[in-house]
Design an enzyme around this catalytic site. Structure first.
Site, PDB file in Angstrom:
ATOM      1  N   LYS A   1      54.158  -9.203 -59.167  1.00 55.91           N
ATOM      2  CA  LYS A   1      53.791  -7.593 -58.891  1.00 55.91           C
ATOM      3  C   LYS A   1      55.044  -6.812 -59.186  1.00 55.91           C
ATOM      4  O   LYS A   1      54.801  -5.601 -59.526  1.00 55.91           O
ATOM      5  CB  LYS A   1      53.520  -7.638 -57.402  1.00 55.91           C
ATOM      6  CG  LYS A   1      52.425  -8.391 -56.872  1.00 55.91           C
ATOM      7  CD  LYS A   1      52.602  -8.129 -55.126  1.00 55.91           C
ATOM      8  CE  LYS A   1      51.896  -9.308 -54.500  1.00 55.91           C
ATOM      9  NZ  LYS A   1      51.802  -9.218 -53.033  1.00 55.91           N
ATOM     10  N   GLY A   2      56.210  -7.183 -59.542  1.00 53.15           N
ATOM     11  CA  GLY A   2      57.400  -6.160 -59.299  1.00 53.15           C
ATOM     12  C   GLY A   2      57.359  -5.245 -60.395  1.00 53.15           C
ATOM     13  O   GLY A   2      57.955  -4.178 -60.419  1.00 53.15           O
TER      14      GLY A   2
ATOM     15  N   GLU B   1      59.274  -6.613 -67.594  1.00 54.44           N
ATOM     16  CA  GLU B   1      59.754  -7.267 -66.468  1.00 54.44           C
ATOM     17  C   GLU B   1      60.655  -6.223 -65.671  1.00 54.44           C
ATOM     18  O   GLU B   1      61.048  -5.257 -66.096  1.00 54.44           O
ATOM     19  CB  GLU B   1      60.895  -8.156 -66.760  1.00 54.44           C
ATOM     20  CG  GLU B   1      60.395  -9.506 -66.489  1.00 54.44           C
ATOM     21  CD  GLU B   1      60.510 -10.085 -65.192  1.00 54.44           C
ATOM     22  OE1 GLU B   1      59.949  -9.358 -64.310  1.00 54.44           O
ATOM     23  OE2 GLU B   1      60.696 -11.376 -64.922  1.00 54.44           O
ATOM     24  N   ASP B   2      60.647  -6.389 -64.350  1.00 52.15           N
ATOM     25  CA  ASP B   2      61.188  -5.345 -63.255  1.00 52.15           C
ATOM     26  C   ASP B   2      62.712  -5.398 -63.399  1.00 52.15           C
ATOM     27  O   ASP B   2      63.603  -4.812 -63.718  1.00 52.15           O
ATOM     28  CB  ASP B   2      60.651  -5.518 -61.979  1.00 52.15           C
ATOM     29  CG  ASP B   2      60.466  -7.024 -61.509  1.00 52.15           C
ATOM     30  OD1 ASP B   2      60.675  -7.899 -62.378  1.00 52.15           O
ATOM     31  OD2 ASP B   2      60.050  -7.175 -60.312  1.00 52.15           O
TER      32      ASP B   2
ATOM     33  N   ASP C   1      67.352 -11.634 -63.546  1.00 53.60           N
ATOM     34  CA  ASP C   1      68.269 -12.279 -62.508  1.00 53.60           C
ATOM     35  C   ASP C   1      68.886 -13.673 -63.230  1.00 53.60           C
ATOM     36  O   ASP C   1      69.817 -13.361 -63.922  1.00 53.60           O
ATOM     37  CB  ASP C   1      67.649 -12.351 -61.133  1.00 53.60           C
ATOM     38  CG  ASP C   1      68.870 -12.698 -60.066  1.00 53.60           C
ATOM     39  OD1 ASP C   1      69.794 -12.659 -60.572  1.00 53.60           O
ATOM     40  OD2 ASP C   1      68.368 -13.090 -58.951  1.00 53.60           O
TER      41      ASP C   1
ATOM     42  N   LYS D   1      70.411  -7.791 -64.345  1.00 55.06           N
ATOM     43  CA  LYS D   1      71.395  -8.182 -63.222  1.00 55.06           C
ATOM     44  C   LYS D   1      72.141  -9.400 -63.696  1.00 55.06           C
ATOM     45  O   LYS D   1      71.603 -10.458 -63.746  1.00 55.06           O
ATOM     46  CB  LYS D   1      70.662  -8.340 -61.902  1.00 55.06           C
ATOM     47  CG  LYS D   1      71.500  -8.539 -60.919  1.00 55.06           C
ATOM     48  CD  LYS D   1      70.750  -8.598 -59.225  1.00 55.06           C
ATOM     49  CE  LYS D   1      70.245  -9.422 -58.942  1.00 55.06           C
ATOM     50  NZ  LYS D   1      69.641  -9.450 -57.629  1.00 55.06           N
TER      51      LYS D   1
ATOM     52  N   PHE E   1      71.204  -7.187 -54.072  1.00 60.59           N
ATOM     53  CA  PHE E   1      69.527  -7.353 -53.871  1.00 60.59           C
ATOM     54  C   PHE E   1      69.161  -6.008 -53.881  1.00 60.59           C
ATOM     55  O   PHE E   1      69.495  -5.134 -52.867  1.00 60.59           O
ATOM     56  CB  PHE E   1      69.456  -8.216 -52.750  1.00 60.59           C
ATOM     57  CG  PHE E   1      67.918  -8.535 -52.905  1.00 60.59           C
ATOM     58  CD1 PHE E   1      67.424  -9.801 -53.862  1.00 60.59           C
ATOM     59  CD2 PHE E   1      66.885  -8.149 -52.506  1.00 60.59           C
ATOM     60  CE1 PHE E   1      66.398 -10.234 -54.109  1.00 60.59           C
ATOM     61  CE2 PHE E   1      65.558  -8.427 -52.621  1.00 60.59           C
ATOM     62  CZ  PHE E   1      65.191  -9.448 -53.546  1.00 60.59           C
TER      63      PHE E   1
ATOM     64  N   ASP F   1      60.657  -5.875 -54.386  1.00 61.62           N
ATOM     65  CA  ASP F   1      60.304  -5.943 -52.892  1.00 61.62           C
ATOM     66  C   ASP F   1      61.206  -6.896 -52.251  1.00 61.62           C
ATOM     67  O   ASP F   1      61.933  -7.680 -53.122  1.00 61.62           O
ATOM     68  CB  ASP F   1      59.077  -6.791 -52.596  1.00 61.62           C
ATOM     69  CG  ASP F   1      58.934  -8.251 -53.191  1.00 61.62           C
ATOM     70  OD1 ASP F   1      59.397  -8.469 -54.266  1.00 61.62           O
ATOM     71  OD2 ASP F   1      58.754  -9.017 -52.342  1.00 61.62           O
TER      72      ASP F   1
ATOM     73  N   ARG G   1      58.088  -1.894 -52.036  1.00 64.75           N
ATOM     74  CA  ARG G   1      57.545  -1.701 -53.350  1.00 64.75           C
ATOM     75  C   ARG G   1      57.203  -0.365 -53.793  1.00 64.75           C
ATOM     76  O   ARG G   1      57.425   0.156 -54.849  1.00 64.75           O
ATOM     77  CB  ARG G   1      56.406  -2.551 -53.629  1.00 64.75           C
ATOM     78  CG  ARG G   1      56.714  -4.145 -53.866  1.00 64.75           C
ATOM     79  CD  ARG G   1      55.587  -4.836 -54.389  1.00 64.75           C
ATOM     80  NE  ARG G   1      55.410  -6.517 -54.049  1.00 64.75           N
ATOM     81  CZ  ARG G   1      56.274  -7.078 -54.697  1.00 64.75           C
ATOM     82  NH1 ARG G   1      56.825  -6.942 -55.768  1.00 64.75           N
ATOM     83  NH2 ARG G   1      56.008  -8.494 -54.457  1.00 64.75           N
TER      84      ARG G   1
HETATM   85  P1  IMP Z   1      64.926 -14.704 -62.449  1.00 63.91           P
HETATM   86  O1  IMP Z   1      63.792 -15.797 -62.869  1.00 63.91           O
HETATM   87  O2  IMP Z   1      65.726 -15.191 -61.692  1.00 63.91           O
HETATM   88  O3  IMP Z   1      65.432 -13.903 -63.501  1.00 63.91           O
HETATM   89  O4  IMP Z   1      64.122 -13.756 -61.319  1.00 63.91           O
HETATM   90  C1  IMP Z   1      63.463 -12.641 -61.854  1.00 63.91           C
HETATM   91  C2  IMP Z   1      62.531 -12.406 -60.764  1.00 63.91           C
HETATM   92  O5  IMP Z   1      63.170 -12.519 -59.435  1.00 63.91           O
HETATM   93  C3  IMP Z   1      62.191 -10.876 -60.642  1.00 63.91           C
HETATM   94  O6  IMP Z   1      61.021 -10.463 -61.491  1.00 63.91           O
HETATM   95  C4  IMP Z   1      61.996 -10.414 -59.371  1.00 63.91           C
HETATM   96  O7  IMP Z   1      60.678 -10.779 -58.879  1.00 63.91           O
HETATM   97  C5  IMP Z   1      62.965 -11.333 -58.464  1.00 63.91           C
HETATM   98  N1  IMP Z   1      64.223 -10.695 -58.240  1.00 63.91           N
HETATM   99  C6  IMP Z   1      65.466 -10.891 -58.677  1.00 63.91           C
HETATM  100  N2  IMP Z   1      66.463  -9.992 -58.342  1.00 63.91           N
HETATM  101  C7  IMP Z   1      65.644  -9.238 -57.337  1.00 63.91           C
HETATM  102  C8  IMP Z   1      66.337  -8.000 -56.790  1.00 63.91           C
HETATM  103  O8  IMP Z   1      67.594  -7.956 -56.535  1.00 63.91           O
HETATM  104  N3  IMP Z   1      65.183  -7.575 -55.799  1.00 63.91           N
HETATM  105  C9  IMP Z   1      64.012  -7.986 -55.982  1.00 63.91           C
HETATM  106  N4  IMP Z   1      63.407  -9.192 -56.633  1.00 63.91           N
HETATM  107  C10 IMP Z   1      64.340  -9.597 -57.404  1.00 63.91           C
HETATM  108 MG    MG Z   2      59.571  -9.911 -61.622  1.00 66.40          MG
END
Ligand code: IMP
Ligand code: MG
Length: 176
Positions: free
Chosen positions: A41-42, A98-99, A102, A130, A151, A158, A164
């Site tokens: 949803k991000g 993508e929001d 990480d 990030k 975070f 969220d 959100r």
């Molecule tokens: P990744 O697969 O570790 O890159 O994670 C990506 C997803 O993790 C994002 O699309 C978010 O939904 C969630 N996420 C990662 N860091 C944060 C944060 O700081 N706040 C909220 N959601 C996060």
């Molecule tokens: Mg996301």
């Protein structure tokens, strides 16, 4: 445990940056049809603002929903698709929205998955890059803001489904 929010990106700053990202996309794809694929949803608010700034060319919108985070703030390291694309993307210019990136696992998985459909091109656009916990290299073509760690919530993001709806972006601070 108390939770506090500290604003790190204001509503106005985000809005300005999103317009700049839209300008960059328009420069790279002048007059070409574009298919935006947002991650639910991000990315729903980011995508909504981004596509409204791309108003002089054909735009299609689709969404995927991927799961790698539960209700906690740490990645489980595993990605599954819970909602796939519904549009045909073969031969199209796809922009993944993508929001936040990480570990990079979600985006790397999604790029690989969408490539199976043979689009003409795939670009990646993330509001937040990030860096600290990156596990896999992912190429980001359009980045809104770089964040070392922390975070964050708001503007679609969220913490356990809260925050959100906030127009700015905040760091969540937990006081013991
Ligand atoms: P990744 O697969 O570790 O890159 O994670 C990506 C997803 O993790 C994002 O699309 C978010 O939904 C969630 N996420 C990662 N860091 C944060 C944060 O700081 N706040 C909220 N959601 C996060
Ligand atoms: Mg996301």
């Amino acid at each position: 445990m108390e939770e506090r929010l500290i604003e790190i990106l204001s509503k106005d700053l985000i809005q300005r940056r999103v317009q700049e990202l839209a300008e960059a996309i328009k420069r790279d794809f002048p007059e070409e049809p574009l298919t935006f694929i947002g991650t639910l949803k991000g990315a729903f608010i980011f995508l909504a603002d981004l596509v409204r700034a791309i108003d002089k060319q054909e735009v299609e919108i689709d969404f995927v929903r991927l799961k790698s985070y539960g209700l906690s703030d740490k990645s489980s390291g595993e990605v599954i698709i819970t909602k796939d694309i519904e549009l045909e993307i073969r031969g199209k210019n796809v922009i993944i929205v993508e929001d936040i990136v990480d570990s990079g696992l979600t985006l790397a998985f999604l790029v690989e998955h969408l490539n199976l459909h043979h689009p003409k091109s795939i670009k990646t656009c993330a509001l937040i890059d990030k860096k600290e916990r990156r596990k896999v290299e992912v190429n980001l073509d359009y980045v809104g803001f770089i964040l070392e760690k922390g975070f964050i919530v708001g503007y679609g993001l969220d913490y356990a489904e809260r925050y959100r709806h906030l127009p700015g972006i905040y760091e969540v601070i937990k006081d013991e």
